[in-house]
Design an enzyme around this catalytic site. Structure first.
Site: not given
Ligand code: BG6
Length: 480
Positions: A177, A377
């Site tokens: 991320e 995810e």
């Protein structure tokens, strides 16, 4: 629609070392950033302490003790039918301080055992090199990625693990991320800009200059590492990893549409444009100018970035938000958030559930980049109840799973080249945002609680069998 997932589609789960390994000070591991974060809750932010106070509770220290349970856990993943498992390597297990001359052999040996175990179960590892952590020493001495010196330390760490695991790992992601580093909130864990900071995590204030300079250093590091992998290990496949927060204009007022476009550019495209296309996007200069950012770019940096184009694009997807100019009420998030959407329901932690948004995101990303995609995810944090007979009924999680798998099927039918899906937290683990155990994501329940008690016993929830059915049929059954 007949959901048709391609043959060889990767089905699995995703984790991060700091949130589940535990054994934080075992076998020569050094403290990492996360070890300085105490537990929090949905309305109490995590506290960061400068030193580790033995009287306080730091949930990441023990995690769910995967370190000592990995064989049992991987056997359970295999039972569900996983053919991919996303995990990260704890940098401070390999280089306890980050700037050490030699790696820690015991740390390297641990991951040898884990990869061998995965291979024995025919599970392909997908390895994140840096998932919201770095050795804490690098924070104390260098203020994390604000310092250019981290580039060399990171490259050395990657060289070490590439060399060691070249026969065991093919799929790698550089930074988890990475785009959360565009704001103060994400800069705590992802770029480690917390030197000298003590207090609530939400109280951190980092300037845009610091955020974007730290990101620049990560881009250069990522570029060098991807180039190295391509030159030396042609079998490797290198990916980026972004937190995709799809956002919609709050209204059809053109001012809202423009504001949303700009937010999508900052949040979702800035980092992936760099890592996928190998250059800063066209809108970067204006953004830097308007936010007082003057990047220090050294000779060779842009070439490193250009040489570091990734082979596949990965992202997390949990929720969507809205952006507007007329005062939009904010939803809750962890490292990122957005405005509320009256058409969507939320989890108990205020995250808006939007499976259609996943289909939209997949289409938008693929239209922009046209390289293979993986959702690495996706999941929902929820309160689970263990019944008297030990069973755990979690229809909410099953519903979330099915709807997102259906959305992926639709996107594949739309023509998107989606190659894998790893559910976040296939086994309960410590929440990154709030440091809680009661915010459970797993298909496997772990008897570990927020007061630090628990036996670490593992139990299959109902969702375990639901996911098993989906995987077994390659996404053709179990979605009704
Ligand atoms: C992502 C992170 O932001 O979301 C994970 O990559 C994190 O590390 C996951 O755990 C879920 O967020 P949270 O705050 O519920 O743990």
């Amino acid at each position: 629609m007949a959901v048709v997932f391609p043959k060889g589609f990767f089905w699995g789960g995703a984790t991060a070392a700091n949130q589940f390994e535990g054994a934080w000070d075992v076998d020569g591991r050094g403290p990492s950033v996360d070890d300085h974060f105490m537990g929090g809750s949905v309305d109490t932010p995590r506290e960061i302490t400068l030193t580790i106070d033995p009287d306080k509770l730091y949930p990441n220290h023990d995690g769910i003790d995967f370190y000592h349970h990995f064989e049992e856990d991987i056997a359970l993943f295999a039972e569900m039918g996983f053919n991919m498992f996303r995990m990260s390597i704890s940098w401070s297990r390999i280089f306890p301080n980050g700037d050490d001359a030699e790696p820690n052999e015991a740390g390297l040996a641990f991951y040898d055992k884990v990869f061998d175990c995965l291979r024995a179960h025919d599970i392909e590892p997908l390895v994140t090199l840096s998932h919201y952590e770095m050795p804490y020493h690098l924070v104390e001495k260098y203020n994390g990625w604000e310092s250019r010196e981290l580039i060399d330390f990171f490259v050395k760490y990657c060289e070490t693990v590439f060399d060691r695991y070249q026969g065991k790992v093919t799929y790698w992601l550089t930074f988890n991320e990475i785009n959360t580093g565009t704001s103060s909130l994400g800069a705590m864990m992802s770029t480690g800009l917390i030197k000298g900071y003590e207090g609530p995590a939400s109280g951190i204030e980092v300037t845009p200059q610091q955020c974007f300079q730290a990101l620049h250093h990560q881009f250069v590091a990522s570029g060098r590492v991807v180039r190295l992998a391509h030159e030396k290990y042609p079998q490797f496949k290198m990916g980026n990893m972004d937190c995709f927060i799809l956002s919609y204009p709050a209204t059809c007022d053109p001012a809202d549409v423009l504001a949303n476009q700009q937010e999508m550019d900052r949040m979702n495209w800035y980092c992936s444009d760099v890592q996928v296309r190998g250059a800063y996007p066209f809108y970067a200069k204006r953004y830097w100018r308007e936010h007082g950012i003057e990047l220090k770019i050294e000779d060779g940096d842009l070439q490193d970035i250009a040489d570091g184009k990734v082979d596949f694009y990965t992202f997390s997807y949990y929720m969507s938000g809205t952006v507007g100019t007329h005062g939009v009420e904010q939803m809750q998030g962890n490292m990122a958030m957005g405005g509320k959407n009256p058409y969507l329901e939320s989890t108990d932690w205020g995250w808006q559930i939007d499976p259609t948004g996943l289909r939209i995101a997949l289409n938008e990303i693929y239209a922009r980049y046209q390289i293979p995609l993986m959702v690495v995810e996706n999941g929902m944090g929820a309160y689970d109840t263990v019944e008297e007979d030990g069973s755990i009924h979690d229809p909410y999680r099953i519903d979330y799973l099915k709807r997102h798998v259906q959305a992926m099927g639709e996107a594949i039918d739309d023509g998107v080249d989606l190659i894998g899906y790893t559910w976040w937290g296939p086994i309960d683990l410590v929440s990154a945002g709030t440091g809680e155990m009661r915010k459970r994501y797993g298909f496997i329940y772990v008897d570990k609680h927020d007061d630090g008690t628990g036996t670490y016993e593992r139990r299959r929830k109902d969702s375990f069998f639901a996911y098993q059915k989906i995987i077994e049929s390659n996404g053709t059954e179990g979605l009704e």
